[in-house]
Design a protein around this motif. Structure first.
Motif, short mmCIF file in Angstrom:
data_model
loop_
_atom_site.label_atom_id
_atom_site.label_comp_id
_atom_site.label_asym_id
_atom_site.label_seq_id
_atom_site.Cartn_x
_atom_site.Cartn_y
_atom_site.Cartn_z
N LEU A 30 0.85 -1.19 0.00
CA LEU A 30 0.00 0.00 0.00
C LEU A 30 0.89 1.24 0.00
O LEU A 30 1.88 1.31 0.72
CB LEU A 30 -0.89 0.00 1.25
CG LEU A 30 -1.81 1.20 1.46
CD1 LEU A 30 -2.89 1.26 0.38
CD2 LEU A 30 -2.46 1.13 2.85
N VAL B 31 -9.28 1.46 2.82
CA VAL B 31 -8.60 0.21 2.51
C VAL B 31 -9.47 -0.93 3.06
O VAL B 31 -9.63 -1.06 4.27
CB VAL B 31 -7.20 0.16 3.15
CG1 VAL B 31 -6.51 -1.16 2.82
CG2 VAL B 31 -6.36 1.35 2.69
N ILE C 9 -5.51 -6.98 1.20
CA ILE C 9 -6.29 -5.84 0.70
C ILE C 9 -7.17 -6.30 -0.45
O ILE C 9 -6.69 -6.83 -1.45
CB ILE C 9 -5.37 -4.69 0.26
CG1 ILE C 9 -4.61 -4.14 1.47
CG2 ILE C 9 -6.17 -3.58 -0.42
CD1 ILE C 9 -3.59 -3.08 1.13
N LEU D 228 -9.09 -0.67 -2.80
CA LEU D 228 -9.02 0.69 -2.29
C LEU D 228 -10.22 1.47 -2.83
O LEU D 228 -10.41 1.55 -4.04
CB LEU D 228 -7.72 1.37 -2.73
CG LEU D 228 -6.41 0.66 -2.38
CD1 LEU D 228 -5.23 1.50 -2.86
CD2 LEU D 228 -6.31 0.39 -0.88
#
Length: 259
Positions: free
Chosen positions: A30, A207, A216, A219
């Motif tokens: 990230l 997130v 993840i 986003l």
């Protein structure tokens, strides 16, 4: 501009009470832009708070690297403030002394006295300097905790579900305070939350993470003007998108009208 965070292929395991290795985070990457407000949301136990502790330097990844302004994070530092779920104020110290504690520990208090007074004003605690934590409400103690995290002038403020124990009205008030401080101080903020509406209200980017091991999913970039209207149709659309990604309640359909 300072306060950029880069997380590269981070993984983290821990040993549970039965002595088993548990994978908390898997292959997390990230980039967080300086001055942005980012929220991390996901199911309980997905590694959200673990990720925050890794950014703070309180814990180290088993694999991968985390950088703040291109410098690898290997330990806690004054350039990162941390606001915990509980206020964690020292009960034997006044509110003023709680906020000044970090400066005194680093022998920086004498030249920064005015900073303590300014932070008290910034978080709305003028007149409560001589009070002790037990004399204040939960919301005011969280304001003091926020002040303590800010007084060292960090590049990044990390917030680990700091408002979860507060009533809805107090929570919304402090959300507004956090947003105002973020805009005034131009610092990077990263917040862990379980509250989807809170994430949409405060964040530039949300997130969304999977259940353990935390990865993840997506986003979600929130493109809404500030201050945000919690009752607006577009606000609900962002909330619905995050809820879909979290797989809460199966498929969520858009309502035909709004009350």
């Amino acid at each position: 501009m300072v306060g950029s965070i880069r997380i590269q292929e981070v993984e983290k395991k821990f040993v549970n009470g039965s002595g088993e290795n548990v994978q908390a985070l898997f292959d997390v990457s990230l980039d967080i832009k300086p001055g942005s407000f980012v929220s991390v949301i996901g199911p309980s136990g997905c590694g959200k708070s673990t990720l925050l502790r890794l950014i703070s330097g309180l814990s180290q990844p088993d694999k991968g690297h985390i950088f703040l302004d291109n410098m690898q994070i290997t330990a806690p530092g004054a350039d990162r403030g941390f606001m915990f779920q509980e206020h964690n104020l020292f009960p034997w110290l006044t509110i003023y002394d709680n906020i000044a504690f970090g400066l005194r520990a680093r022998k920086l208090y004498k030249e920064n006295k005015e900073k303590v007074t300014g932070i008290l004003h910034l978080v709305g605690l003028d007149g409560f300097e001589s009070y002790y934590p037990h004399q204040l409400s939960g919301g005011m103690c969280q304001r003091a905790s926020l002040a303590r995290a800010l007084v060292g002038n960090p590049k990044v403020l990390l917030l680990d579900e700091p408002l979860g124990a507060l009533d809805a009205f107090t929570r919304m008030n402090i959300q507004d305070e956090i947003q105002r401080i973020w805009k005034e101080e131009h610092m990077t903020m990263v917040m862990v939350t379980h509250d989807v509406d809170e994430a949409v209200y405060l964040s530039d980017t949300i997130v969304v993470m999977t259940a353990r091991p935390g990865r993840i999913v997506k986003l979600v970039h929130v493109d809404l003007p500030r201050p945000r209207d919690r009752s607006a149709e577009n606000f609900f659309r962002y909330s619905s998108e995050v809820l879909r990604l979290l797989h809460y309640g199966g498929t969520i359909t858009e309502p035909e009208f709004y009350l």
